[in-house]
Motif scaffolding. Structure first.
Motif, PDB file in Angstrom:
ATOM      1  N   LEU A   6       0.834  -1.203   0.000  1.00 26.13           N
ATOM      2  CA  LEU A   6       0.000   0.000   0.000  1.00 26.13           C
ATOM      3  C   LEU A   6       0.869   1.253   0.000  1.00 26.13           C
ATOM      4  N   ALA A   7       1.919   1.249   0.833  1.00 20.89           N
ATOM      5  CA  ALA A   7       2.818   2.402   0.898  1.00 20.89           C
ATOM      6  C   ALA A   7       3.528   2.613  -0.446  1.00 20.89           C
ATOM      7  N   ASP A   8       3.953   1.507  -1.065  1.00 21.55           N
ATOM      8  CA  ASP A   8       4.621   1.618  -2.370  1.00 21.55           C
ATOM      9  C   ASP A   8       3.666   2.162  -3.425  1.00 21.55           C
ATOM     10  N   ASN A   9       2.415   1.721  -3.360  1.00 15.28           N
ATOM     11  CA  ASN A   9       1.415   2.176  -4.324  1.00 15.28           C
ATOM     12  C   ASN A   9       1.130   3.663  -4.149  1.00 15.28           C
ATOM     13  N   ILE A  10       1.095   4.110  -2.877  1.00 16.73           N
ATOM     14  CA  ILE A  10       0.871   5.539  -2.614  1.00 16.73           C
ATOM     15  C   ILE A  10       1.995   6.372  -3.221  1.00 16.73           C
ATOM     16  N   ARG A  11       3.248   5.957  -3.007  1.00 18.63           N
ATOM     17  CA  ARG A  11       4.378   6.684  -3.575  1.00 18.63           C
ATOM     18  C   ARG A  11       4.325   6.706  -5.098  1.00 18.63           C
ATOM     19  N   HIS A  12       3.966   5.554  -5.689  1.00 22.31           N
ATOM     20  CA  HIS A  12       3.886   5.469  -7.145  1.00 22.31           C
ATOM     21  C   HIS A  12       2.804   6.406  -7.698  1.00 22.31           C
ATOM     22  N   GLN A  13       1.625   6.378  -7.059  1.00 22.97           N
ATOM     23  CA  GLN A  13       0.529   7.233  -7.519  1.00 22.97           C
ATOM     24  C   GLN A  13       0.880   8.712  -7.355  1.00 22.97           C
ATOM     25  N   HIS A  14       1.576   9.037  -6.274  1.00 24.18           N
ATOM     26  CA  HIS A  14       1.988  10.427  -6.055  1.00 24.18           C
ATOM     27  C   HIS A  14       2.991  10.889  -7.112  1.00 24.18           C
ATOM     28  N   ASP A  15       3.963  10.034  -7.413  1.00 25.49           N
ATOM     29  CA  ASP A  15       4.962  10.383  -8.434  1.00 25.49           C
ATOM     30  C   ASP A  15       4.313  10.555  -9.799  1.00 25.49           C
ATOM     31  N   GLU A  16       3.369   9.665 -10.124  1.00 23.42           N
ATOM     32  CA  GLU A  16       2.680   9.751 -11.406  1.00 23.42           C
ATOM     33  C   GLU A  16       1.815  11.007 -11.487  1.00 23.42           C
ATOM     34  N   LEU A  17       1.215  11.376 -10.365  1.00 22.51           N
ATOM     35  CA  LEU A  17       0.401  12.594 -10.342  1.00 22.51           C
ATOM     36  C   LEU A  17       1.266  13.820 -10.629  1.00 22.51           C
ATOM     37  N   LEU A  18       2.423  13.888 -10.002  1.00 19.15           N
ATOM     38  CA  LEU A  18       3.336  15.004 -10.248  1.00 19.15           C
ATOM     39  C   LEU A  18       3.803  15.020 -11.700  1.00 19.15           C
ATOM     40  N   ARG A  19       4.101  13.842 -12.256  1.00 13.53           N
ATOM     41  CA  ARG A  19       4.557  13.760 -13.645  1.00 13.53           C
ATOM     42  C   ARG A  19       3.473  14.252 -14.601  1.00 13.53           C
ATOM     43  N   GLN A  20       2.228  13.828 -14.363  1.00 19.82           N
ATOM     44  CA  GLN A  20       1.137  14.238 -15.240  1.00 19.82           C
ATOM     45  C   GLN A  20       0.845  15.733 -15.105  1.00 19.82           C
ATOM     46  N   GLN A  21       1.032  16.289 -13.918  1.00 19.04           N
ATOM     47  CA  GLN A  21       0.830  17.726 -13.742  1.00 19.04           C
ATOM     48  C   GLN A  21       1.888  18.524 -14.506  1.00 19.04           C
ATOM     49  N   ASP A  22       3.139  18.053 -14.486  1.00 13.50           N
ATOM     50  CA  ASP A  22       4.195  18.716 -15.257  1.00 13.50           C
ATOM     51  C   ASP A  22       3.909  18.623 -16.753  1.00 13.50           C
ATOM     52  N   LEU A  23       3.432  17.452 -17.186  1.00 11.24           N
ATOM     53  CA  LEU A  23       3.110  17.267 -18.597  1.00 11.24           C
ATOM     54  C   LEU A  23       1.987  18.209 -19.029  1.00 11.24           C
ATOM     55  N   LEU A  24       0.994  18.382 -18.153  1.00 11.54           N
ATOM     56  CA  LEU A  24      -0.105  19.287 -18.463  1.00 11.54           C
ATOM     57  C   LEU A  24       0.394  20.724 -18.614  1.00 11.54           C
ATOM     58  N   LYS A  25       1.330  21.137 -17.776  1.00  7.39           N
ATOM     59  CA  LYS A  25       1.891  22.480 -17.885  1.00  7.39           C
ATOM     60  C   LYS A  25       2.531  22.687 -19.257  1.00  7.39           C
ATOM     61  N   GLN A  26       3.287  21.680 -19.722  1.00  3.43           N
ATOM     62  CA  GLN A  26       3.918  21.779 -21.039  1.00  3.43           C
ATOM     63  C   GLN A  26       2.866  21.852 -22.152  1.00  3.43           C
ATOM     64  N   GLN A  27       1.803  21.062 -22.001  1.00  5.36           N
ATOM     65  CA  GLN A  27       0.749  21.060 -23.013  1.00  5.36           C
ATOM     66  C   GLN A  27       0.027  22.401 -23.072  1.00  5.36           C
ATOM     67  N   LEU A  28      -0.169  23.030 -21.915  1.00  2.00           N
ATOM     68  CA  LEU A  28      -0.825  24.335 -21.888  1.00  2.00           C
ATOM     69  C   LEU A  28       0.052  25.402 -22.550  1.00  2.00           C
TER      70      LEU A  28
END
Length: 216
Positions: A167-189
């Motif tokens: 569960l802890a590993d999954n939380i870290r993974h989901q958090h990292d992916e969320l940050l990555r997708q937010q950065d990608l969205l900034k580039q797309q904008l």
């Protein structure tokens, strides 16, 4: 009887002497004087010493006494590097300008009307809008998943139970992916905003190239 051979010999000697005289005059005309600064004073001579080879100097015709050339001092290693960088930058700018001219020419040849040009850019803009929309939906879904996992971890801690490693590993993974997708969205904008600017710039260039000679 004896005068003829004497005159002939004199003519021969004169004919032989003329090329040498002409050559000497030519060498004199080509010969130069050099003037350079040495120890704060001006020095002139018909030959450059080894210590003055890299110095700035003026070349003067020995025949007319007038300056015929100017040679700058040798560049330092730092100055040579700076000069090379400036030359490369100038070449790059020239290549970029030439590429722009080719693009403008191709654009003028590719689109017969402004509407065709707008439609071409509109396809790109629509695609960017759809990409941004998909990214926002993905970020929202990722955020909800992360919140759900965090609630599970919080409930475990409230129940005095250890948080499972998976569960802890999954939380870290989901958090990292969320940050990555937010950065990608900034580039797309940013790309989306640039698309509007590119369209406006392309329209101005197109209108300028299509303008007939003599029109204001």
């Amino acid at each position: 009887m004896n005068r003829i051979p004497s005159l002939t010999a004199a003519a021969v000697l004169l004919a032989l002497a003329l090329p040498f005289a002409a050559g000497a005059q030519e060498q004199t005309a080509k010969k130069k004087l050099y003037c350079w600064n040495e120890g704060g004073r001006k020095v002139c001579g018909d030959a450059l010493p080894a210590t003055a080879v890299d110095s700035a100097r003026t070349e003067i015709s020995s025949r007319s006494g007038l300056p015929v050339g100017q040679v700058g001092r040798a560049l330092t290693p730092e100055e040579r590097i700076a000069a090379d960088q400036a030359a490369r930058a100038a070449r790059s700018a020239a290549m970029a300008e030439e590429a722009k001219k080719r693009r403008d020419h191709a654009m003028a040849e590719s689109y017969s009307t402004e509407e065709e040009l707008r439609n071409s850019f509109q396809e790109r803009i629509i695609l960017l809008d759809e990409t941004v929309k998909a990214s926002r939906l993905g970020i929202e879904g990722r955020r909800q998943t992360l919140l759900s996992l965090l609630r599970k971890a919080g409930e475990a801690e409230l129940g005095n139970k250890p948080v499972d490693k998976s569960l802890a590993d999954n939380i870290r993974h989901q958090h990292d992916e969320l940050l990555r997708q937010q950065d990608l969205l900034k580039q797309q904008l940013v790309e989306r905003s640039l698309a509007d600017e590119d369209l406006a710039t392309a329209l101005l260039r197109y209108q300028s190239m299509r303008k007939r000679p003599g029109q204001g």
